[in-house]
Write a protein that holds these residues in place. Sequence first.
Motif, PDB file in Angstrom:
ATOM      1  N   MET A  23       0.820  -1.206   0.000  1.00  0.00           N
ATOM      2  CA  MET A  23       0.000   0.000   0.000  1.00  0.00           C
ATOM      3  C   MET A  23       0.859   1.262   0.000  1.00  0.00           C
ATOM      4  O   MET A  23       0.429   2.303  -0.506  1.00  0.00           O
ATOM      5  N   THR A  24       2.068   1.188   0.534  1.00  0.00           N
ATOM      6  CA  THR A  24       2.978   2.323   0.469  1.00  0.00           C
ATOM      7  C   THR A  24       3.346   2.613  -0.979  1.00  0.00           C
ATOM      8  O   THR A  24       3.339   3.770  -1.428  1.00  0.00           O
ATOM      9  N   GLY A  25       3.674   1.565  -1.732  1.00  0.00           N
ATOM     10  CA  GLY A  25       4.017   1.751  -3.136  1.00  0.00           C
ATOM     11  C   GLY A  25       2.852   2.285  -3.944  1.00  0.00           C
ATOM     12  O   GLY A  25       3.034   3.137  -4.826  1.00  0.00           O
ATOM     13  N   TYR A  26       1.649   1.816  -3.665  1.00  0.00           N
ATOM     14  CA  TYR A  26       0.478   2.288  -4.394  1.00  0.00           C
ATOM     15  C   TYR A  26       0.233   3.776  -4.137  1.00  0.00           C
ATOM     16  O   TYR A  26      -0.134   4.516  -5.053  1.00  0.00           O
ATOM     17  N   GLU A  27       0.412   4.199  -2.902  1.00  0.00           N
ATOM     18  CA  GLU A  27       0.249   5.622  -2.605  1.00  0.00           C
ATOM     19  C   GLU A  27       1.340   6.448  -3.272  1.00  0.00           C
ATOM     20  O   GLU A  27       1.098   7.557  -3.761  1.00  0.00           O
ATOM     21  N   GLN A  28       2.552   5.920  -3.307  1.00  0.00           N
ATOM     22  CA  GLN A  28       3.641   6.621  -3.976  1.00  0.00           C
ATOM     23  C   GLN A  28       3.303   6.903  -5.438  1.00  0.00           C
ATOM     24  O   GLN A  28       3.436   8.035  -5.912  1.00  0.00           O
ATOM     25  N   VAL A  29       2.882   5.876  -6.162  1.00  0.00           N
ATOM     26  CA  VAL A  29       2.647   6.074  -7.595  1.00  0.00           C
ATOM     27  C   VAL A  29       1.393   6.897  -7.845  1.00  0.00           C
ATOM     28  O   VAL A  29       1.317   7.611  -8.854  1.00  0.00           O
ATOM     29  N   ARG A  30       0.413   6.814  -6.970  1.00  0.00           N
ATOM     30  CA  ARG A  30      -0.752   7.692  -7.114  1.00  0.00           C
ATOM     31  C   ARG A  30      -0.315   9.148  -7.099  1.00  0.00           C
ATOM     32  O   ARG A  30      -0.723   9.955  -7.942  1.00  0.00           O
ATOM     33  N   SER A  31       0.541   9.492  -6.130  1.00  0.00           N
ATOM     34  CA  SER A  31       1.021  10.870  -5.998  1.00  0.00           C
ATOM     35  C   SER A  31       1.934  11.264  -7.162  1.00  0.00           C
ATOM     36  O   SER A  31       1.795  12.344  -7.729  1.00  0.00           O
ATOM     37  N   VAL A  32       2.861  10.382  -7.510  1.00  0.00           N
ATOM     38  CA  VAL A  32       3.810  10.685  -8.587  1.00  0.00           C
ATOM     39  C   VAL A  32       3.080  10.904  -9.905  1.00  0.00           C
ATOM     40  O   VAL A  32       3.359  11.866 -10.637  1.00  0.00           O
ATOM     41  N   VAL A  33       2.131  10.039 -10.232  1.00  0.00           N
ATOM     42  CA  VAL A  33       1.404  10.167 -11.499  1.00  0.00           C
ATOM     43  C   VAL A  33       0.543  11.421 -11.501  1.00  0.00           C
ATOM     44  O   VAL A  33       0.442  12.112 -12.525  1.00  0.00           O
ATOM     45  N   ALA A  34      -0.076  11.737 -10.369  1.00  0.00           N
ATOM     46  CA  ALA A  34      -0.853  12.982 -10.292  1.00  0.00           C
ATOM     47  C   ALA A  34       0.041  14.185 -10.568  1.00  0.00           C
ATOM     48  O   ALA A  34      -0.356  15.122 -11.280  1.00  0.00           O
TER      49      ALA A  34
END
Length: 464
Positions: A382-393
């Motif tokens: 879930m840490t990785g998923y939050e990371q990429v959500r933010s990065v892609v945004a």
Amino acid sequence: MTTTAHLPVVVIGAGPTGLAAAAHLVGRGLVPLVLEAGSAAGGAVREWAHVRLFSPWGEVLDPAAEKLLAPTGWTRPDPTAYPSGGDWAEQYLQPLADVLGDRVRLGTRVTGVSRAGRDRIVDADRELQPFVVHFTHADGREDRVTARAVIDASGTWGTPGPAGASGLPALGERAAADRIVYRVPDLGSSAVRARYAGRRTAVIGSGASAFTALAELARLAKSADGAGTESVWVLRRAISGSTFGGGGADQLPERGALGLAAKAAVDDGHAEAVTGFRTEAIERTPDSRVVLVGEDGRRLDPVDEVIVLTGFRPDLSFLGELRLGLDERLQAPAALAPLIDPNQHSCGTVYPHGHRELSHPEPGIHLVGMKSYGRAPTFLAMTGYEQVRSVVAALAGDVEAADRVELTLPETGVCGGAGLFDDPDAAPADSGSCCTAPEPEVVQLSARAPGPVTDSAETSAAGG
């Protein structure tokens, strides 16, 4: 002047975090191109297919990926069940890669990333140039592609830590390679099982992977074909109240159960714990067994096999022409390192972070997933998923969404300052640490603990 808006965002690695990044890119109207070295999605995960995650399905599925999968008739697994690595790959990662179609290229190993026409020295118009990503195909052909940005989710699975306490292989470690593995062995395989049954094995490490190996070897010792199986658990630190994790206080129960299973292996006499031991050399005996030699001169009794589970480290070799801002100790992004540094704390929770903490002097490059943690342990999907959500945004220009916090992590039940990460005489936590915990105490390994977990999560995996 070069424009890059029409170019894809290259994602390195088709593991859980990489495929989640691709799903978020699609959701934002950006074009992903995922380069995966393996022959199937989740190549690294498939190498520990026999190991069960300690995170349930509900915590290892990315929301953007689920949205992409929903129209295909994909069946969402029971969110309360615990998948194995094989389940994760077959029931989630492969279907997700299939949906992404030709935006995922398999058998392509990235060998270098740079700016087009600019090595790391050149400043002129650097940020206006696209990234150029070099890779090789499975048949050895070389190729390259240009990109507007690069998301490196290649993980750390391919670069495990050595047995040597100095961070370098112990003297003789390479020569004893036929007796050493750096992964939790699959004791469900008859060939692998025969390698360890009735033999004495040293397990070097103190994390969830070591707990798993100890529990599985204990199960083997109690089985009909495992008589005489013995384990030696080699730890660099002393045994204290936090050695076995959070136990029942862990909000991920299966993670807590791992430590209890390791404790039971010692309590029941299936594993002998050797503490404060820093391996300096590995010597061969005349009968082809091996002897671990410590920095203090101690020599352990010979063993037949060695399982080294001392963590992982990032492969930065193909990023040498980029300007990265990495912490000098953890090799993690400089702004993220203080939040995850095991020299300072041992909390399983990490302050939610995103594109700002993952940024580098070179705009447009982001290390995400397990690789973003460098050498630090305790990473959750879930840490990785939050990371990429933010990065892609952020890549899509939605700074408000990129800065928004959308993650709460479960507690480990083990908190407080850890002092020197593997210091045998490390001082106990103080009240100024990231969360309050009782002072660790040396424990007597006599009380019976619950039986070992049948399977568990690999610490190197994005699942835990």
